[in-house]
Design a protein around this motif. Structure first.
Motif: not given
Length: 441
Positions: A75, A250-251, A254, A257
């Motif tokens: 990530l 991890s949340r 994204p 992005i």
């Protein structure tokens, strides 16, 4: 052969592994090869206690613990690539250029990284958000990059040690059965002098090593190649806000992005296919010698190979009776001031386990008997040792990943990461002066 007689063989294997790792670091050989050879060494040592299938299972169990880190690395690589393509990195660098004082740049680098890491509680996130842009400024300003990298590394681990959002601080609180916020209070109480010395050190280094020039042509290039405005900071703001709200990266990444992709299309007029490609291969503009380039998952290939191998080695070591005997023999050398032994063991576990969390857990297990019921003291000593020693080991994940992100030397930064060794040094001297130690409850 008795278990006790295996100990010299294990010690020999550990020393041989250290020599291999140090040799590869000095000669700039990929650490993945070195760690693979170290894995073979410990597999051979483990054959004295277990069969091949069992050792492979231990290795796999260890490697599986790295999956969360691998996901984070993927990530981070992806978000850096698209932040570059969307103009986010360019905007941060451009704005930082405008307010940068060449005479205090190194000090500012530490303070900014320390502040962000305290806010979001993650060294990996901090190195991406501000560490990389600061390093880009340093590369354009003709300054000693090792000193800047040292200030950045010291700053990004400030929050790992004492931020309420730090996973490392939470881990220490959990395994020592102590209260997180009380630990944080003790962190500041036990390190204020070291922090003042760190600030003074970076102020002095800033005066001796100023940015030789502010590259106005680089700023012109940024304005020419990117749309620069506050909207470009939205992807970073998303990560910052969600981190404060205790959302894992991890949340948050994204979502960042996605925001960067939208800005890349609407503000930078990039093709969607180009933006998708930057997630994998990074951003590589046609402009020759462009500083704002790189990132992508491919930029994380080296860390992605190092992490699972190092965790596989730790998986084997955790099951070796001879390694347990070695740990116990070290831990049994107790004094009334156990912090010195805690630092020594944290260096060993950081070097062998190649992982900050492994070092914290192993050191806690070994040193707990020395502290008796003084859990608060144990928590302080772990925070002042294991969390800060791991980033000083070049092949430890805590050092290898951040230096890979900012493109710094794996060893050149170490003498200048002042906070990382001033805290244990000053705190240790404080313990010696008070003889019986300073009690934290």
């Amino acid at each position: 052969m008795k278990q006790g007689s295996w100990l010299p063989i294990l010690i020999l294997g550990v020393l041989l592994s250290f020599i291999i790792l140090i040799f590869c670091v000095i000669h700039n050989i990929a650490l993945g090869y070195a760690l693979a050879l170290c894995w073979v060494i410990f597999m051979a040592i483990g054959k004295r206690e277990y069969g091949l299938k069992t050792l492979l299972r231990f290795s796999w169990e260890g490697a599986k613990t790295s999956f969360g880190v691998l996901k984070t690395l993927i990530l981070i690589g992806a978000v850096i690539g698209i932040w570059m393509a969307s103009g986010t990195i360019a905007t941060i660098v451009y704005d930082a250029f405008r307010i940068t004082n060449p005479q205090t740049f190194i000090l500012i680098a530490f303070v900014v990284c320390a502040g962000v890491s305290f806010i979001i509680g993650t060294s990996f996130g901090t190195i991406s958000i501000v560490g990389l842009p600061l390093m880009l400024i340093a590369k354009s300003g003709d300054i000693n990059l090792n000193i800047v990298a040292g200030a950045i590394m010291a700053g990004v681990y400030f929050g790992d040690r004492c931020s309420p959002l730090s996973s490392s601080a939470s881990l220490v609180a959990t395994i020592t059965a102590t209260r997180l916020f009380r630990n944080i209070r003790n962190m500041f109480a036990s390190s204020w002098l070291a922090l003042l010395l760190t600030l003074a050190g970076y102020w002095g280094l800033s005066l001796l090593n100023p940015l030789n020039h502010i590259n106005t042509s680089f700023m012109t290039q940024l304005k020419h190649n990117f749309t620069i405005n506050w909207l470009m900071l939205i992807p970073v703001i998303i990560v910052l806000v969600l981190s404060v709200l205790r959302q894992p990266i991890s949340r948050s990444i994204p979502l960042s992005i996605l925001a960067a992709a939208i800005l890349g299309v609407t503000e930078q007029h990039q093709q969607i296919s180009t933006l998708l490609a930057t997630l994998v291969v990074g951003y590589h503009p046609a402009t020759a010698h462009a500083l704002v380039q790189g990132g992508g998952v491919v930029s994380m290939i080296s860390p992605l190979t190092v992490v699972p191998i190092s965790c596989a080695i730790a998986g084997i070591l955790n099951h070796l009776a001879s390694f347990t005997n070695l740990q116990q023999s070290l831990a049994n050398r107790q004094t009334k001031l156990p912090f010195g032994m805690t630092v020594l063991i944290s260096f060993i576990t950081s070097a062998i386990g190649c992982n900050q969390s492994i070092a914290i857990i192993m050191t806690n297990t070994l040193m707990r008997p020395a502290y008796g019921k003084h859990n608060g003291q144990l928590a302080v000593d772990l925070e002042n040792s294991s969390i800060l020693t791991a980033p000083l080991i070049p092949w430890n994940i805590a050092a290898f990943v951040p230096t890979a992100v900012i493109g710094a030397s794996f060893v050149g930064y170490i003498p200048f990461a002042l906070y990382l060794y001033l805290v244990p040094l000053v705190y240790g001297l404080q313990q010696l002066i008070f003889k019986k130690g300073v009690n934290y409850h």
